[in-house]
Design a protein around this motif. Sequence first.
Motif, PDB file in Angstrom:
ATOM      1  N   ILE A 131      -3.606   9.493  -1.981  1.00 15.29           N
ATOM      2  CA  ILE A 131      -2.026  10.772  -1.799  1.00 15.29           C
ATOM      3  C   ILE A 131      -0.943   9.791  -1.787  1.00 15.29           C
ATOM      4  O   ILE A 131      -0.818   8.601  -0.931  1.00 15.29           O
ATOM      5  N   GLY A 132      -0.156   9.861  -2.478  1.00 18.12           N
ATOM      6  CA  GLY A 132       0.654   9.312  -2.738  1.00 18.12           C
ATOM      7  C   GLY A 132       1.044   8.321  -3.295  1.00 18.12           C
ATOM      8  O   GLY A 132       0.023   7.894  -3.785  1.00 18.12           O
ATOM      9  N   ASN A 133       2.270   7.338  -3.546  1.00 20.60           N
ATOM     10  CA  ASN A 133       2.871   6.547  -4.643  1.00 20.60           C
ATOM     11  C   ASN A 133       3.599   5.503  -3.945  1.00 20.60           C
ATOM     12  O   ASN A 133       4.271   6.208  -2.497  1.00 20.60           O
ATOM     13  N   VAL A 134       3.696   4.418  -4.051  1.00 19.70           N
ATOM     14  CA  VAL A 134       4.781   3.761  -3.762  1.00 19.70           C
ATOM     15  C   VAL A 134       6.146   3.516  -4.901  1.00 19.70           C
ATOM     16  O   VAL A 134       6.644   2.481  -4.323  1.00 19.70           O
ATOM     17  N   SER A 161       0.403  -0.084   6.415  1.00 22.68           N
ATOM     18  CA  SER A 161       1.451  -0.993   5.435  1.00 22.68           C
ATOM     19  C   SER A 161       2.949  -1.156   5.151  1.00 22.68           C
ATOM     20  O   SER A 161       2.661   0.201   4.704  1.00 22.68           O
ATOM     21  N   THR A 162       3.669  -0.962   5.748  1.00 22.05           N
ATOM     22  CA  THR A 162       5.388  -0.811   5.716  1.00 22.05           C
ATOM     23  C   THR A 162       5.527  -1.307   4.887  1.00 22.05           C
ATOM     24  O   THR A 162       7.682  -0.504   5.059  1.00 22.05           O
ATOM     25  N   GLY A 163       6.156  -2.724   4.667  1.00 23.64           N
ATOM     26  CA  GLY A 163       6.871  -3.003   3.746  1.00 23.64           C
ATOM     27  C   GLY A 163       7.750  -4.070   4.921  1.00 23.64           C
ATOM     28  O   GLY A 163       7.264  -4.512   6.199  1.00 23.64           O
ATOM     29  N   THR A 164       9.510  -3.292   4.693  1.00 24.45           N
ATOM     30  CA  THR A 164      10.332  -4.140   5.671  1.00 24.45           C
ATOM     31  C   THR A 164      10.720  -3.099   6.348  1.00 24.45           C
ATOM     32  O   THR A 164      11.665  -2.909   7.273  1.00 24.45           O
ATOM     33  N   GLY A 165       9.622  -1.454   6.758  1.00 22.65           N
ATOM     34  CA  GLY A 165       9.737  -0.593   7.148  1.00 22.65           C
ATOM     35  C   GLY A 165       9.334  -0.262   8.826  1.00 22.65           C
ATOM     36  O   GLY A 165       8.185  -1.075   8.850  1.00 22.65           O
ATOM     37  N   ALA A 166      10.373   0.538   9.399  1.00 25.72           N
ATOM     38  CA  ALA A 166       9.409   0.305  11.096  1.00 25.72           C
ATOM     39  C   ALA A 166       8.139   1.066  11.087  1.00 25.72           C
ATOM     40  O   ALA A 166       7.638   1.861  10.062  1.00 25.72           O
ATOM     41  N   ILE A 167       7.461   0.855  12.079  1.00 28.95           N
ATOM     42  CA  ILE A 167       6.418   1.151  12.458  1.00 28.95           C
ATOM     43  C   ILE A 167       6.722   2.209  13.581  1.00 28.95           C
ATOM     44  O   ILE A 167       6.922   1.902  14.408  1.00 28.95           O
TER      45      ILE A 167
END
Length: 266
Positions: A131-134, A161-167
């Motif tokens: 679902i969705g894309n990057v 997994s969020t790369g440099t994004g916060a969780i």
Amino acid sequence: NGGTGSSINIGTNAIQHTVSIGNVTGNTAVAIDSGTGAINIGNSIAKIITIGNVTGATAVNVNTGTAGSTYTTTNGTLAFVTGTGAINVGTDAAAKTITIGNGTGATSVVINSGTGAINIGTNAVAHVVTIGNVTGASQVVVNSGTAASSWNTTNGSFLLSTGTGAINLGTDAAAKTVTIGNVTGATAVVINAGTGASSINTTNGALTVATGTGAINVSADAAATIVNVGTGAAAKTVTLGSTNTTSTTTIQAGSGGVNLTGDVNL
């Protein structure tokens, strides 16, 4: 019947009239056929073309070979209305790709249901559901009401997994309980951090670390560190150890010694 290469014209003169072929008596049938030439119905000027009717068990079958079938409307709506009948798209037992919608401009795809469920990839076949894309600022939003939201895997890993994004978990401004992990068998919870550190904050609430008969190790790795307990700028009571039965409290130091500041009561 005309001769070879001749034409048969019915009602083609420029006079308004109704042309009827066949009748509705008994098992009357009408067959329209051609050789390799096309069969064209209503392919000039704007009009309404009706095929079949909604009486009783009436059925309309449209068959094609490998050349395919195309329904084309020019800026008009294409509606499939079946009453209580199901709408099945690509449900025959043949492997195929089914595409709904396109990626042009502001095209959108809406899937709605009443009180019935919307199921995606829930048939009992192992497959990947994406679902969705990057790409760019793509966003995926999953909303639920008071009936909650559940993510289940059967003996498989669950990865965010969020790369440099916060969780962020449970960070909205509402009182709630956030539970991570369980106490079943050999369950383990690992929290890792790099040089950005790790912080556990409570606002006027207790912080409890309970391990049963397991040890509690703080800064037990082989690295020179400073360990501060109760050093904040406020009056507080710090208690180490227990007076229960054979409890023991050991304070150790290397060559730097043990420093006690303030009144010491023994």
